[in-house]
Design a protein around this motif. Structure first.
Motif, PDB file in Angstrom:
ATOM      1  N   LYS A 100       0.829  -1.208   0.000  1.00 49.48           N
ATOM      2  CA  LYS A 100       0.000   0.000   0.000  1.00 49.48           C
ATOM      3  C   LYS A 100       0.866   1.263   0.000  1.00 49.48           C
ATOM      4  N   LYS A 101       1.913   1.222   0.818  1.00 51.55           N
ATOM      5  CA  LYS A 101       2.821   2.366   0.888  1.00 51.55           C
ATOM      6  C   LYS A 101       3.544   2.556  -0.445  1.00 51.55           C
ATOM      7  N   GLU A 107       2.212   6.316  -7.181  1.00 51.99           N
ATOM      8  CA  GLU A 107       1.176   7.211  -7.710  1.00 51.99           C
ATOM      9  C   GLU A 107       1.591   8.669  -7.552  1.00 51.99           C
ATOM     10  N   THR A 108       2.152   8.998  -6.399  1.00 55.30           N
ATOM     11  CA  THR A 108       2.616  10.378  -6.176  1.00 55.30           C
ATOM     12  C   THR A 108       3.757  10.745  -7.120  1.00 55.30           C
ATOM     13  N   ALA A 124      14.494   1.982  -5.773  1.00 59.11           N
ATOM     14  CA  ALA A 124      14.972   2.162  -4.391  1.00 59.11           C
ATOM     15  C   ALA A 124      14.264   1.251  -3.403  1.00 59.11           C
ATOM     16  N   THR A 125      13.280   0.503  -3.859  1.00 61.82           N
ATOM     17  CA  THR A 125      12.521  -0.402  -2.973  1.00 61.82           C
ATOM     18  C   THR A 125      12.860  -1.840  -3.301  1.00 61.82           C
ATOM     19  N   ARG A 126      13.115  -2.643  -2.254  1.00 63.72           N
ATOM     20  CA  ARG A 126      13.444  -4.045  -2.504  1.00 63.72           C
ATOM     21  C   ARG A 126      12.177  -4.896  -2.509  1.00 63.72           C
ATOM     22  N   ASP A 247      -2.564  -8.792  -6.218  1.00 64.13           N
ATOM     23  CA  ASP A 247      -3.444  -7.685  -5.827  1.00 64.13           C
ATOM     24  C   ASP A 247      -2.814  -6.337  -6.164  1.00 64.13           C
ATOM     25  N   SER A 248      -1.540  -6.196  -5.844  1.00 62.31           N
ATOM     26  CA  SER A 248      -0.885  -4.907  -6.099  1.00 62.31           C
ATOM     27  C   SER A 248      -0.712  -4.651  -7.593  1.00 62.31           C
TER      28      SER A 248
END
Length: 265
Positions: A100-101, A107-108, A124-126, A247-248
């Motif tokens: 969710k985060k 989106e931002t 930058a996200t694993r 889902d994501s």
């Protein structure tokens, strides 16, 4: 190659750990006897007080009683299975993402910086979810349909990576009890040979032979139970991660469709 080295390192550490426990227990059991025999002024050597054996001392004795041949193979199944389990625990926990985060960040970033900004957020996200998003963003110029196909293909690839190593754990779960049963059968044959050699069905000979023969089965079942717990945990964890990915991905496609609609205005 890196994973092979990591697997061998974990296996080596587990082997050293088991050896250290055995050695430490042997040293502790030998120390009181030496101290009692060196007491000054005592005419006779007093026997050391009897203490209940620790669980690892009992385990070591039973391991030796079961026979080094079969018990060593069962121990290898345990060490190999635990090494893979440790690697999977680390990998699967590092693959967990707050989806969710991440969706909010993507989106931002799309609204503020466009596709390249969203790709930087994913980079930058694993975790596999971020990898899927990055793959979809990379194909954005080719259309939403291509993005969906790319996400499905890359998701299947990542699902396979999540399940890597589980087949080896399943093999060890099946192999350990089979080795135990084989050791039991051979032990029973040896016990009957001893009965035949003695020429008498003595309860001591029969019970002693059967007890030793069953030890390998007990150890094989213990190894299988321990690894089965890890195996079921991994299956549940992988199902959870795959559900999150699916889902994501649906939400991600909706965000991309919305961005495509607003960017054309």
């Amino acid at each position: 190659m890196k994973k092979l080295i990591a697997f061998l390192s974990i296996m080596g550490l587990l082997t050293i750990g088991f050896s250290s426990v055995m050695y430490a227990q042997t040293s502790q059991s030998a120390a009181p006897q030496t101290a009692t025999s060196n007491q000054p002024g005592s005419g006779t050597v007093q026997a050391a007080p009897e203490q209940s054996a620790a669980w690892h001392q009992v385990l070591k004795e039973k391991f030796i009683e079961g026979g080094a041949g079969f018990m060593a193979f069962i121990l290898l199944c345990l060490v190999g299975g635990l090494a893979i389990a440790c690697e999977r625990v680390i990998y699967l926990n590092l693959s967990t993402t707050n989806t969710k985060k991440l969706l909010n960040k993507v989106e931002t970033a799309l609204e503020v910086q466009g596709i390249e900004g969203a790709k930087e957020v994913c980079k930058a996200t694993r975790g596999p979810v971020a990898g899927i998003f990055y793959q979809g963003l990379d194909k954005y110029k080719e259309g939403i349909d291509i993005v969906e196909k790319s996400i499905v293909a890359y998701g299947s690839l990542l699902s396979g990576r999540l399940e890597r190593g589980l087949s080896w754990i399943a093999l060890f779960i099946a192999l350990a009890p089979m080795l135990g049963f084989l050791g039991t059968v051979i032990g029973m044959v040896i016990a009957f040979d001893n009965i035949e050699a003695a020429g008498d069905i003595s309860p001591t000979v029969v019970a002693g032979g059967i007890k030793i023969a069953l030890i390998t089965t007990v150890f094989g079942l213990i190894v299988a139970i321990i690894l089965q717990v890890f195996y079921n945990y991994f299956l549940a964890k992988i199902d959870s991660l795959v559900d999150e990915m699916e889902d994501s991905s649906i939400s991600f496609i909706d965000i991309l469709t919305k961005y495509q609609f607003t960017s054309k205005k």
